[in-house]
Scaffold this motif. Structure first.
Motif, PDB file in Angstrom:
ATOM      1  N   UNK A 193       0.840  -1.202   0.000  1.00 20.25           N
ATOM      2  CA  UNK A 193       0.000   0.000   0.000  1.00 20.25           C
ATOM      3  C   UNK A 193       0.875   1.252   0.000  1.00 20.25           C
ATOM      4  N   UNK A 194       1.956   1.209   0.790  1.00 15.81           N
ATOM      5  CA  UNK A 194       2.857   2.357   0.836  1.00 15.81           C
ATOM      6  C   UNK A 194       3.479   2.649  -0.518  1.00 15.81           C
ATOM      7  N   UNK A 195       3.894   1.613  -1.217  1.00 15.01           N
ATOM      8  CA  UNK A 195       4.471   1.807  -2.552  1.00 15.01           C
ATOM      9  C   UNK A 195       3.439   2.370  -3.524  1.00 15.01           C
ATOM     10  N   UNK A 196       2.194   1.969  -3.352  1.00 19.11           N
ATOM     11  CA  UNK A 196       1.134   2.500  -4.206  1.00 19.11           C
ATOM     12  C   UNK A 196       1.001   4.009  -4.010  1.00 19.11           C
ATOM     13  N   UNK A 197       0.942   4.442  -2.745  1.00 18.70           N
ATOM     14  CA  UNK A 197       0.842   5.877  -2.461  1.00 18.70           C
ATOM     15  C   UNK A 197       2.078   6.630  -2.936  1.00 18.70           C
ATOM     16  N   UNK A 198       3.236   6.004  -2.769  1.00 13.64           N
ATOM     17  CA  UNK A 198       4.472   6.644  -3.204  1.00 13.64           C
ATOM     18  C   UNK A 198       4.443   6.863  -4.713  1.00 13.64           C
ATOM     19  N   UNK A 199       3.964   5.866  -5.443  1.00 16.31           N
ATOM     20  CA  UNK A 199       3.863   5.991  -6.892  1.00 16.31           C
ATOM     21  C   UNK A 199       2.888   7.073  -7.320  1.00 16.31           C
ATOM     22  N   UNK A 201       2.519   9.767  -5.644  1.00 16.68           N
ATOM     23  CA  UNK A 201       3.078  10.977  -5.036  1.00 16.68           C
ATOM     24  C   UNK A 201       2.255  11.472  -3.849  1.00 16.68           C
ATOM     25  N   UNK A 202       1.570  10.566  -3.218  1.00 17.09           N
ATOM     26  CA  UNK A 202       0.843  10.882  -1.991  1.00 17.09           C
ATOM     27  C   UNK A 202       1.774  10.518  -0.823  1.00 17.09           C
ATOM     28  N   UNK A 203       2.743  11.397  -0.617  1.00 21.37           N
ATOM     29  CA  UNK A 203       3.866  11.067   0.240  1.00 21.37           C
ATOM     30  C   UNK A 203       3.501  10.886   1.710  1.00 21.37           C
ATOM     31  N   UNK A 204       2.601  11.700   2.215  1.00 21.08           N
ATOM     32  CA  UNK A 204       2.230  11.562   3.620  1.00 21.08           C
ATOM     33  C   UNK A 204       1.540  10.231   3.887  1.00 21.08           C
ATOM     34  N   UNK A 205       0.665   9.841   2.962  1.00 20.02           N
ATOM     35  CA  UNK A 205      -0.007   8.552   3.106  1.00 20.02           C
ATOM     36  C   UNK A 205       1.008   7.417   3.029  1.00 20.02           C
ATOM     37  N   UNK A 206       1.978   7.556   2.139  1.00 24.53           N
ATOM     38  CA  UNK A 206       3.023   6.540   2.004  1.00 24.53           C
ATOM     39  C   UNK A 206       3.856   6.451   3.280  1.00 24.53           C
ATOM     40  N   UNK A 207       4.223   7.607   3.830  1.00 26.82           N
ATOM     41  CA  UNK A 207       5.027   7.633   5.057  1.00 26.82           C
ATOM     42  C   UNK A 207       4.317   6.909   6.194  1.00 26.82           C
ATOM     43  N   UNK A 208       3.009   7.087   6.303  1.00 31.40           N
ATOM     44  CA  UNK A 208       2.254   6.424   7.376  1.00 31.40           C
ATOM     45  C   UNK A 208       2.371   4.915   7.280  1.00 31.40           C
ATOM     46  N   UNK A 209       2.352   4.387   6.056  1.00 29.78           N
ATOM     47  CA  UNK A 209       2.462   2.938   5.863  1.00 29.78           C
ATOM     48  C   UNK A 209       3.869   2.442   6.188  1.00 29.78           C
ATOM     49  N   UNK A 210       4.871   3.152   5.706  1.00 37.50           N
ATOM     50  CA  UNK A 210       6.247   2.732   5.957  1.00 37.50           C
ATOM     51  C   UNK A 210       6.603   2.883   7.433  1.00 37.50           C
ATOM     52  N   UNK A 211       6.003   3.883   8.069  1.00 37.87           N
ATOM     53  CA  UNK A 211       6.239   4.070   9.502  1.00 37.87           C
ATOM     54  C   UNK A 211       5.704   2.875  10.286  1.00 37.87           C
ATOM     55  N   UNK A 212       4.553   2.346   9.869  1.00 39.83           N
ATOM     56  CA  UNK A 212       3.991   1.173  10.541  1.00 39.83           C
ATOM     57  C   UNK A 212       4.955  -0.008  10.467  1.00 39.83           C
TER      58      UNK A 212
END
Length: 293
Positions: A193-199, A201-212
């Motif tokens: 899911x984080x990679x999807x958001x990163x792709x 460019x929804x960086x904050x959403x991506x960060x939340x996933x990677x932080x988990x």
């Protein structure tokens, strides 16, 4: 009377514990009939066993398991519970019904009967095994990371229960191994899911996933990539200090990792180097020296 005398220790699905012979199970139940379970004290609850088909049904259930007729075996064990609900036969039958359901691929039923066993007989020597069958039933239905991970979450919880309630049982080692697999699966879903958001460019959403992944699944194989993706996400947002910290922690723990080399290269392109900020949440998620907890 030792309960494990009549309990199979594993199934054919790559278990760590070889199943005892069903002949031994039947002999144990015959001994139970003859002795009347004297360990319970007082008048045997099986004194009139000749008039009660519970032992016969139980042994028929064991024979059906031996022949691979798991659904029919379950019916026999359930009949024991119906006829003699508060007996030692009923207790054993409930455990064997859980096992038969598991072997037959009826995982939902195995979970239900296994949970019932643990609830009714929490102090039994076989409670750990019943809980193990519950966890294994969830585990057998783990889906790939592209799908809902509810089963992985429940399997993780079931394995943790074994480690918390029965840490000295023979199932604890197996539970820990399977727990690691289930947690790795959950971390993989977060990464996807984080990679999807990163792709996107929804960086904050991506960060939340990677932080988990970094905070909750730090011991999984996904933590290295998560730190790289945090470096990329923070750098894209212009939050360079956090990007540097993610890269520094990655480099400290995995200096030979390709993920670290990629993070280092990204920072160098902007004229930066990995540098840890001790006040960052990333640094706090790890030990004060930067090594994994």
């Amino acid at each position: 009377m030792h309960d494990l005398m009549s309990t199979p220790k594993s199934t054919s699905r790559a278990r760590a514990f070889p199943i005892q012979s069903l002949r031994a199970l039947m002999l144990a139940s015959v001994a139970l009939t003859a002795a009347g379970c004297s360990g319970f004290g007082g008048k045997s609850e099986f004194a009139n066993i000749q008039e009660d088909p519970a032992d016969q049904l139980y042994n028929e259930g064991l024979a059906l398991i031996s022949s691979g007729s798991y659904n029919e075996a379950v019916k026999k064990f359930e009949e024991v519970d119906r006829i003699h609900p508060y007996s030692e036969w009923a207790r054993r039958s409930l455990l064997m019904a859980t096992y038969a359901n598991y072997e037959g691929g009826n995982y939902t039923d195995a979970i239900a009967s296994g949970r019932r066993y643990v609830t009714l007989y929490p102090g039994s020597e076989d409670a750990a095994y019943a809980q193990y069958l519950v966890a294994e039933s969830y585990y057998q239905e783990l889906s790939d990371v592209g799908r809902d991970q509810q089963r992985a979450e429940r399997a993780s919880a079931a394995y943790r229960e074994i480690l918390e309630k029965y840490p000295n049982s023979e199932y604890a080692v197996q539970a820990r191994e399977k727990l690691d697999v289930a947690r790795d699966q959950l971390a993989g879903k977060e990464m996807e899911v984080g990679r999807y958001y990163l792709g996107k460019r929804q960086y904050l959403a991506a960060i939340n996933r990677f932080r988990t992944v970094v905070t909750d699944y730090q011991t999984t194989r996904h933590v290295e990539e998560a730190l790289l993706r945090l470096t990329e996400s923070y750098y894209a947002l212009g939050i360079v200090q956090e990007a540097q910290t993610a890269a520094a922690v990655l480099g400290y723990n995995y200096p030979d990792s390709q993920w670290y080399r990629d993070a280092h290269t990204l920072l160098q392109k902007g004229g930066y180097e990995p540098e840890e900020n001790k006040k960052s949440w990333i640094s706090r998620a790890f030990s004060s020296s930067g090594s994994l907890l």
